[in-house]
Motif scaffolding. Sequence first.
Motif, PDB file in Angstrom:
ATOM      1  N   SER A 100       0.834  -1.194   0.000  1.00  0.00           N
ATOM      2  CA  SER A 100       0.000   0.000   0.000  1.00  0.00           C
ATOM      3  C   SER A 100       0.870   1.246   0.000  1.00  0.00           C
ATOM      4  O   SER A 100       1.837   1.345   0.756  1.00  0.00           O
ATOM      5  N   GLY A 101       0.514   2.199  -0.850  1.00  0.00           N
ATOM      6  CA  GLY A 101       1.204   3.474  -0.909  1.00  0.00           C
ATOM      7  C   GLY A 101       0.234   4.558  -1.335  1.00  0.00           C
ATOM      8  O   GLY A 101      -0.794   4.269  -1.941  1.00  0.00           O
ATOM      9  N   PHE A 102       0.566   5.793  -1.043  1.00  0.00           N
ATOM     10  CA  PHE A 102      -0.361   6.882  -1.363  1.00  0.00           C
ATOM     11  C   PHE A 102      -0.437   7.145  -2.862  1.00  0.00           C
ATOM     12  O   PHE A 102      -1.514   7.356  -3.402  1.00  0.00           O
ATOM     13  N   HIS A 129       2.021  -6.102   4.637  1.00  0.00           N
ATOM     14  CA  HIS A 129       3.431  -6.451   4.527  1.00  0.00           C
ATOM     15  C   HIS A 129       4.328  -5.277   4.170  1.00  0.00           C
ATOM     16  O   HIS A 129       5.410  -5.148   4.689  1.00  0.00           O
ATOM     17  N   ARG A 130       3.892  -4.398   3.255  1.00  0.00           N
ATOM     18  CA  ARG A 130       4.734  -3.285   2.822  1.00  0.00           C
ATOM     19  C   ARG A 130       3.892  -2.028   2.661  1.00  0.00           C
ATOM     20  O   ARG A 130       2.916  -2.027   1.922  1.00  0.00           O
ATOM     21  N   VAL A 131       4.295  -0.965   3.349  1.00  0.00           N
ATOM     22  CA  VAL A 131       3.617   0.319   3.222  1.00  0.00           C
ATOM     23  C   VAL A 131       4.663   1.401   2.999  1.00  0.00           C
ATOM     24  O   VAL A 131       5.754   1.361   3.565  1.00  0.00           O
ATOM     25  N   GLY A 132       4.328   2.364   2.133  1.00  0.00           N
ATOM     26  CA  GLY A 132       5.254   3.447   1.847  1.00  0.00           C
ATOM     27  C   GLY A 132       4.539   4.723   1.477  1.00  0.00           C
ATOM     28  O   GLY A 132       3.388   4.698   1.038  1.00  0.00           O
ATOM     29  N   GLY A 133       5.210   5.829   1.644  1.00  0.00           N
ATOM     30  CA  GLY A 133       4.627   7.133   1.345  1.00  0.00           C
ATOM     31  C   GLY A 133       4.359   7.342  -0.136  1.00  0.00           C
ATOM     32  O   GLY A 133       3.347   7.934  -0.505  1.00  0.00           O
ATOM     33  N   ILE A 134       5.244   6.857  -0.993  1.00  0.00           N
ATOM     34  CA  ILE A 134       5.019   6.948  -2.437  1.00  0.00           C
ATOM     35  C   ILE A 134       4.438   5.634  -2.956  1.00  0.00           C
ATOM     36  O   ILE A 134       3.418   5.618  -3.622  1.00  0.00           O
ATOM     37  N   THR A 135       5.097   4.506  -2.638  1.00  0.00           N
ATOM     38  CA  THR A 135       4.620   3.197  -3.080  1.00  0.00           C
ATOM     39  C   THR A 135       4.883   2.153  -1.995  1.00  0.00           C
ATOM     40  O   THR A 135       5.855   2.267  -1.246  1.00  0.00           O
ATOM     41  N   GLY A 136       4.032   1.159  -1.929  1.00  0.00           N
ATOM     42  CA  GLY A 136       4.248   0.086  -0.968  1.00  0.00           C
ATOM     43  C   GLY A 136       5.429  -0.777  -1.358  1.00  0.00           C
ATOM     44  O   GLY A 136       6.235  -1.175  -0.530  1.00  0.00           O
ATOM     45  N   TYR A 137       5.551  -1.061  -2.656  1.00  0.00           N
ATOM     46  CA  TYR A 137       6.652  -1.892  -3.139  1.00  0.00           C
ATOM     47  C   TYR A 137       7.185  -1.305  -4.434  1.00  0.00           C
ATOM     48  O   TYR A 137       6.426  -1.046  -5.366  1.00  0.00           O
ATOM     49  N   ALA A 138       8.503  -1.093  -4.496  1.00  0.00           N
ATOM     50  CA  ALA A 138       9.138  -0.487  -5.667  1.00  0.00           C
ATOM     51  C   ALA A 138      10.057  -1.477  -6.350  1.00  0.00           C
ATOM     52  O   ALA A 138      10.990  -1.983  -5.740  1.00  0.00           O
ATOM     53  N   ASN A 139       9.770  -1.750  -7.612  1.00  0.00           N
ATOM     54  CA  ASN A 139      10.657  -2.552  -8.434  1.00  0.00           C
ATOM     55  C   ASN A 139      11.048  -1.750  -9.671  1.00  0.00           C
ATOM     56  O   ASN A 139      11.758  -2.227 -10.527  1.00  0.00           O
ATOM     57  N   GLY A 140      10.551  -0.514  -9.779  1.00  0.00           N
ATOM     58  CA  GLY A 140      10.822   0.353 -10.917  1.00  0.00           C
ATOM     59  C   GLY A 140      11.624   1.571 -10.492  1.00  0.00           C
ATOM     60  O   GLY A 140      12.402   1.518  -9.545  1.00  0.00           O
ATOM     61  N   THR A 141      11.405   2.673 -11.180  1.00  0.00           N
ATOM     62  CA  THR A 141      12.194   3.891 -10.984  1.00  0.00           C
ATOM     63  C   THR A 141      11.356   4.997 -10.349  1.00  0.00           C
ATOM     64  O   THR A 141      10.278   5.320 -10.840  1.00  0.00           O
ATOM     65  N   ILE A 142      11.880   5.568  -9.270  1.00  0.00           N
ATOM     66  CA  ILE A 142      11.252   6.712  -8.599  1.00  0.00           C
ATOM     67  C   ILE A 142      12.234   7.867  -8.690  1.00  0.00           C
ATOM     68  O   ILE A 142      13.367   7.766  -8.224  1.00  0.00           O
ATOM     69  N   LEU A 143      11.805   8.968  -9.301  1.00  0.00           N
ATOM     70  CA  LEU A 143      12.664  10.128  -9.500  1.00  0.00           C
ATOM     71  C   LEU A 143      12.030  11.397  -8.934  1.00  0.00           C
ATOM     72  O   LEU A 143      10.854  11.676  -9.197  1.00  0.00           O
ATOM     73  N   ASN A 144      12.807  12.164  -8.173  1.00  0.00           N
ATOM     74  CA  ASN A 144      12.414  13.487  -7.713  1.00  0.00           C
ATOM     75  C   ASN A 144      11.050  13.500  -7.000  1.00  0.00           C
ATOM     76  O   ASN A 144      10.212  14.347  -7.255  1.00  0.00           O
TER      77      ASN A 144
END
Length: 171
Positions: A100-102, A129-144
Amino acid sequence: PIGYYESLPFNQVFDGEGHSIYHLTLPDKSIFSKVYSSYSGLFGFIGAGGTVKDLHLKHAKTIEDPVCTRIGFIATQNEGTIMNCSVTNSIIHNGTNDASGFICGQLSSSGYIINCYATNDTIATSNSHRVGGITGYANGTILNCYTSDNYFKLNSSDLKAGGIAGGSSSS
């Protein structure tokens, strides 16, 4: 959700033109739950050819204790691009979700999240299992991207949480 699962992804361009959606309420499972109940978000599954940009969600919420696998207010799962989007003053009541992510529940390896932010938001979870401010689970690219003034109420020993991502297998 728009593009509600892998077989029917959203592969177009959605340009919010800087507009905001207020008081979006996500159900505990997709309206298409007889077909696939894993996703709950404005966009369920953004395919590799899909882009969501310049869209802002304010005062969004989930129905308490959702049963979906993933939750994200902009998108549940993203293989495309989410850019210049934000989620503010929103609440995820997290039941038995995996990610879960916003902005996005799960970011796939081909996906991008660019120039996005989440502020003054809350995730309340007891069994995720996984919570984050941008995404719960990241397997890609997060920029800026950034988060600020978010609150995680965590009641699980098997939990990974992070300001940007709750878990990652990406470099």
